[in-house]
Write a protein that holds these residues in place. Structure first.
Motif, PDB file in Angstrom:
ATOM      1  N   UNK A 142       1.869  -4.424   5.469  1.00  0.00           N
ATOM      2  CA  UNK A 142       1.288  -5.707   5.884  1.00  0.00           C
ATOM      3  C   UNK A 142       2.000  -6.916   5.284  1.00  0.00           C
ATOM      4  N   UNK A 143       3.326  -7.004   5.358  1.00  0.00           N
ATOM      5  CA  UNK A 143       3.994  -8.192   4.807  1.00  0.00           C
ATOM      6  C   UNK A 143       3.579  -9.452   5.556  1.00  0.00           C
ATOM      7  N   UNK A 144       3.374 -10.541   4.814  1.00  0.00           N
ATOM      8  CA  UNK A 144       2.881 -11.794   5.390  1.00  0.00           C
ATOM      9  C   UNK A 144       3.564 -12.969   4.706  1.00  0.00           C
ATOM     10  N   UNK A 145       4.091 -13.897   5.488  1.00  0.00           N
ATOM     11  CA  UNK A 145       4.719 -15.100   4.929  1.00  0.00           C
ATOM     12  C   UNK A 145       3.675 -15.988   4.247  1.00  0.00           C
ATOM     13  N   UNK A 146       4.045 -16.551   3.105  1.00  0.00           N
ATOM     14  CA  UNK A 146       3.264 -17.645   2.533  1.00  0.00           C
ATOM     15  C   UNK A 146       3.488 -18.883   3.397  1.00  0.00           C
ATOM     16  N   UNK A 147       2.519 -19.794   3.469  1.00  0.00           N
ATOM     17  CA  UNK A 147       2.654 -20.963   4.351  1.00  0.00           C
ATOM     18  C   UNK A 147       3.896 -21.818   4.088  1.00  0.00           C
ATOM     19  N   UNK A 148       4.381 -21.848   2.837  1.00  0.00           N
ATOM     20  CA  UNK A 148       5.573 -22.654   2.555  1.00  0.00           C
ATOM     21  C   UNK A 148       6.868 -21.882   2.771  1.00  0.00           C
ATOM     22  N   UNK A 153       3.698 -12.052   0.823  1.00  0.00           N
ATOM     23  CA  UNK A 153       2.656 -11.193   0.257  1.00  0.00           C
ATOM     24  C   UNK A 153       2.667  -9.853   0.980  1.00  0.00           C
ATOM     25  N   UNK A 154       2.276  -8.811   0.284  1.00  0.00           N
ATOM     26  CA  UNK A 154       2.171  -7.487   0.897  1.00  0.00           C
ATOM     27  C   UNK A 154       1.224  -6.639   0.056  1.00  0.00           C
ATOM     28  N   UNK A 155       0.821  -5.498   0.601  1.00  0.00           N
ATOM     29  CA  UNK A 155       0.034  -4.543  -0.168  1.00  0.00           C
ATOM     30  C   UNK A 155       0.885  -3.315  -0.451  1.00  0.00           C
ATOM     31  N   UNK A 156       0.577  -2.642  -1.553  1.00  0.00           N
ATOM     32  CA  UNK A 156       1.346  -1.456  -1.926  1.00  0.00           C
ATOM     33  C   UNK A 156       0.482  -0.549  -2.794  1.00  0.00           C
ATOM     34  N   UNK A 157       0.685   0.736  -2.650  1.00  0.00           N
ATOM     35  CA  UNK A 157      -0.048   1.711  -3.454  1.00  0.00           C
ATOM     36  C   UNK A 157       0.506   1.703  -4.873  1.00  0.00           C
ATOM     37  N   UNK A 158      -0.394   1.686  -5.845  1.00  0.00           N
ATOM     38  CA  UNK A 158      -0.014   1.676  -7.257  1.00  0.00           C
ATOM     39  C   UNK A 158      -0.605   2.912  -7.924  1.00  0.00           C
ATOM     40  N   UNK A 159       0.247   3.686  -8.547  1.00  0.00           N
ATOM     41  CA  UNK A 159      -0.221   4.891  -9.235  1.00  0.00           C
ATOM     42  C   UNK A 159      -1.142   4.526 -10.384  1.00  0.00           C
ATOM     43  N   UNK A 160      -2.183   5.327 -10.552  1.00  0.00           N
ATOM     44  CA  UNK A 160      -3.085   5.141 -11.678  1.00  0.00           C
ATOM     45  C   UNK A 160      -2.459   5.732 -12.937  1.00  0.00           C
ATOM     46  N   UNK A 200      -2.660   9.552  -7.198  1.00  0.00           N
ATOM     47  CA  UNK A 200      -3.878   8.989  -7.770  1.00  0.00           C
ATOM     48  C   UNK A 200      -3.636   7.511  -8.050  1.00  0.00           C
ATOM     49  N   UNK A 201      -4.371   6.644  -7.366  1.00  0.00           N
ATOM     50  CA  UNK A 201      -4.175   5.220  -7.551  1.00  0.00           C
ATOM     51  C   UNK A 201      -4.858   4.439  -6.451  1.00  0.00           C
ATOM     52  N   UNK A 202      -4.460   3.164  -6.280  1.00  0.00           N
ATOM     53  CA  UNK A 202      -5.116   2.280  -5.320  1.00  0.00           C
ATOM     54  C   UNK A 202      -4.106   1.304  -4.721  1.00  0.00           C
ATOM     55  N   UNK A 203      -4.507   0.696  -3.595  1.00  0.00           N
ATOM     56  CA  UNK A 203      -3.654  -0.266  -2.912  1.00  0.00           C
ATOM     57  C   UNK A 203      -3.950  -1.669  -3.436  1.00  0.00           C
ATOM     58  N   UNK A 204      -2.884  -2.367  -3.864  1.00  0.00           N
ATOM     59  CA  UNK A 204      -3.041  -3.697  -4.450  1.00  0.00           C
ATOM     60  C   UNK A 204      -2.176  -4.726  -3.726  1.00  0.00           C
ATOM     61  N   UNK A 205      -2.473  -5.988  -3.971  1.00  0.00           N
ATOM     62  CA  UNK A 205      -1.773  -7.109  -3.335  1.00  0.00           C
ATOM     63  C   UNK A 205      -0.671  -7.610  -4.262  1.00  0.00           C
ATOM     64  N   UNK A 206       0.497  -7.863  -3.686  1.00  0.00           N
ATOM     65  CA  UNK A 206       1.658  -8.367  -4.413  1.00  0.00           C
ATOM     66  C   UNK A 206       2.221  -9.584  -3.693  1.00  0.00           C
ATOM     67  N   UNK A 207       2.998 -10.367  -4.415  1.00  0.00           N
ATOM     68  CA  UNK A 207       3.855 -11.376  -3.793  1.00  0.00           C
ATOM     69  C   UNK A 207       5.268 -11.190  -4.333  1.00  0.00           C
ATOM     70  N   UNK A 208       6.239 -11.558  -3.517  1.00  0.00           N
ATOM     71  CA  UNK A 208       7.638 -11.460  -3.913  1.00  0.00           C
ATOM     72  C   UNK A 208       8.368 -12.681  -3.356  1.00  0.00           C
TER      73      UNK A 208
END
Length: 691
Positions: A142-148, A153-160, A200-208
């Motif tokens: 789900x990559x998404x441009x920031x308005x500027x 932003x995107x979501x990604x699975x993060x290992x616990x 084992x983990x969860x999906x989190x929001x990131x920006x790059x």
């Protein structure tokens, strides 16, 4: 006087005979002139999706997929054209491209280093430089441009973190080759179809940074975060999830939150019991549209459209009593309301709903399935459109006056040029209890209503699915091989409202069986079906019903139950969607298994006389192949003709890989033809001829 009369009579008879032969030869020649769809044409078939309009409204990006015949897989490319469909050309390998807010760049996903899909950015100048923005060990979604346009932003699975399972295992001797450590599972949903075992983990929001760099994690905790949406100022990201203790055990519960990008501070915006999600911020940033519903234990929910303040204040229902599932929600540029698509009675069209609420208005009309993928500031919209004889293509239309829908691509015209497809006909009939059911049937090219044709009853899955008026290559290919294909939407189907869909509550698959059989009877009444050679098939929910059909009637010459559920007692605990299916019954099986047994096709296997094949992917986690094996072994024990086709490299379904799609078509007809019966007699001649 007699001989001339005799000569005249003989000559007349000979002339009539010659005329009959000539007419028959002419009809045969005409039939030979018909070019029918061939299975190998599938290898040249193309698909299009995800069109996006440039901010200046002049160009359209879209994803184009084609079959890589050497590697037996679908490949994706990003193409670009002008909004009138001209100057249509390849741009870059990848998929799901999005314009930057200023239109100077696009982002897209494609295979990259170190593995899996990664995010790329391409400049839309003459040079066309491409940069790989992410280099992650888990694929971003789900990559998404920031308005500027400065970040993505995107979501990604993060290992616990590693669990505290410190067992005192003796050290192996030097050089020993011990079995690898086992996988430790403590979550309810620990695997997923088309993915396999989940880490084992969860999906989190990131920006790059859009120019590349190190991604920054915005959310944290033991929860999943999905459906990201920036506010216009770029300071916040809205998402849906459920940040509560034991969230994985919550049935049909989700909330909408917003997270401050700079600080990571999270605010919960919705609080009601029931699912809320798919947040969409208004152009002025003051309101949020979203989909939600009050909690119910009904198996099928129709989400409703709500609007609330950006701070979660004053949530209100605006879609009123509209009883169809909305999709593709898009704010009007002036914030006056929302455009959306809805699937109803086998069709999909665009509607408009005022932000103040009330009845929605029809925007597009037609016998088609149409999507709404992007809208330019001036109201020009693009989407995909499929119709009975038209595979999906990119289309454009103006939301202010959608009477003219322009087709921008014709990606399959080359392979379908000159091909005579089967005619698609609607059929509406009453079931055994008077309930009205809608369906369609496809007749072979060169159809002759005075003939008797073999018939395939095709049953959809879900069970809350919906067949419609879109193009279907597989069914047209069956029709090209002289089968009539019948497909209907029995009770439980979506597209007919909440009450219709929930008529199978605690009853599936018994009630929809009646609807299917009534459809077969309605088609037989038309006079062109060979009742001795009728066949039935379906996958997933359609596989369930196929197995149910053969346990309750022997009217079909053969059947193919594909990726089925056979035993609900074992299924609810082994599927990757177990929480939903546990809740689909009045009681848990350990409390009272009677309903599970009553609704299981395995319970009625002793009645089966119909030769029944089973086809399932060996990697299937949705309807695990053990379900197929249960039915196969039971049929073998009973001496019923059966075969089990175990598809390699397939998850749920049997046609993800192009070669397996073609195998599915061929195995199906081989099984049917292998168990064909003497055909029904042709209808008597009623033309009034005589001596």
């Amino acid at each position: 006087m007699k001989r001339p009369l005799i000569r005249f009579f003989v000559a007349t008879c000979l002339l009539s005979a010659f005329s009959f032969v000539a007419a028959a030869q002419e009809m045969g020649a005409q039939d030979q002139e018909i070019q029918r769809l061939k299975l190998e044409t599938y290898l040249d078939f193309e698909r299009v999706s995800n069109p996006r309009i440039s901010p200046d409204g002049k160009q359209v990006l879209y994803t184009r997929r084609w079959v890589n015949k050497m590697e037996d897989k679908w490949e994706s490319e990003v193409w670009i054209m002008k909004t009138d469909g001209s100057y249509n050309r390849f741009l870059v390998k990848g998929s799901d491209a999005q314009w930057s807010p200023s239109g100077d760049r696009i982002l897209f996903t494609a295979p990259g280093e170190p593995k899996g899909n990664q995010i790329f950015v391409r400049w839309m100048d003459a040079e066309g430089a491409v940069s790989q923005v992410t280099r992650l060990t888990q694929s971003p979604s789900d990559p998404t441009w920031a308005p500027d346009g400065k970040s993505i932003a995107f979501t990604m699975f993060v290992d616990a973190p590693n669990k505290d399972w410190n067992i005192d295992l003796p050290r192996p001797p030097k050089g020993a080759d011990w079995t690898p450590s086992p996988k430790i599972v403590e979550r309810l949903r620990w695997r997923r179809d088309r993915v396999g075992d989940l880490p084992d983990g969860h999906r989190h929001i990131f920006t790059v940074p859009a120019e590349g760099g190190t991604p920054r994690q915005i959310t944290s905790g033991d929860w999943d975060h999905d459906g990201i949406e920036f506010t216009p100022d770029g300071n916040f990201i809205l998402f849906d999830g459920l940040r509560v203790e034991n969230a994985e055990l919550a049935y049909r519960e989700s909330e909408i939150y917003k997270v401050e990008v700079a600080s990571g501070e999270i605010t919960q915006l919705t609080t009601r019991k029931g699912p809320d999600g798919n947040p969409l911020v208004s152009p002025d940033g003051r309101k949020v549209a979203y989909l939600g519903r009050d909690w119910t234990d009904d198996p099928y929910l129709v989400p409703q459209i709500y609007v609330m303040g950006i701070d979660g204040s004053h949530p209100r229902l605006i879609s009123g009593g509209f009883d169809r599932r909305p999709g593709d929600l898009t704010w009007a540029a002036d914030g006056s309301g929302l455009y959306f698509t809805s699937r109803s009675e086998g069709r999909a069209n665009v509607r408009f709903l005022s932000a103040e609420g009330g009845s929605s208005k029809v925007v597009t009309q037609g016998e088609h399935l149409i999507s709404l993928d992007a809208v330019a500031p001036g109201g020009l919209a693009v989407g995909t459109r499929s119709a009975p004889h038209d595979p999906a293509d990119i289309v454009a239309f103006n939301l202010k006056d959608a009477s003219q829908i322009r087709r921008l691509t014709r990606v399959n015209d080359d392979i379908l040029n000159g091909i005579t497809l089967g005619q698609v006909n609607e059929i509406v009939y009453e079931s055994s209890d008077g309930l009205e059911i809608q369906g369609w049937y496809i007749t072979p090219p060169g159809f002759d209503p005075s003939r008797r044709y073999k018939m395939i009853l095709q049953i959809h899955g879900g069970p809350h699915g919906m067949y419609g008026v879109g193009f279907n290559f597989g069914w047209q290919e069956h029709a090209a091989n002289d089968y009539v294909v019948l497909y209907t939407n029995p009770r439980g189907s979506s597209g007919y409202g909440t009450e219709f869909a929930n008529k199978i509550k605690y009853a599936y698959p018994s009630k929809d069986y009646d609807d299917l059989m009534a459809g077969v009877d309605a088609l037989i009444a038309k006079g062109f079906i060979d009742e001795q050679n009728m066949y039935v098939t379906g996958c997933s929910g359609g596989g369930v019903l196929t197995a149910w059909v053969v346990g309750h009637t022997d009217r079909f010459a053969a059947a193919s139950s594909n990726c089925p559920v056979i035993d609900w007692v074992s299924f609810v605990g082994t599927t990757d969607g177990n929480l939903y299916w546990y809740k689909n019954f009045a009681k848990f099986p350990w409390e009272d298994a009677s309903e599970h047994l009553r609704r299981s096709p395995l319970t009625y296997v002793g009645n089966v006389k119909t030769p029944t094949m089973l086809m399932t992917g060996v990697k299937d986690l949705r309807t695990p192949i053990a379900q197929t094996e249960e039915f196969y072994h039971a049929l073998k024990m009973l001496g019923v003709p059966t075969a089990m086709i175990r598809f390699n490299d397939e998850w749920h379904g049997t046609g993800r890989n192009p070669s397996n799609f073609m195998r599915t078509q061929l195995y199906l007809r081989h099984w049917f033809e292998r168990h064909s019966r003497s055909p029904s007699p042709e209808p008597a001649d009623t033309t009034g001829g005589g001596d």
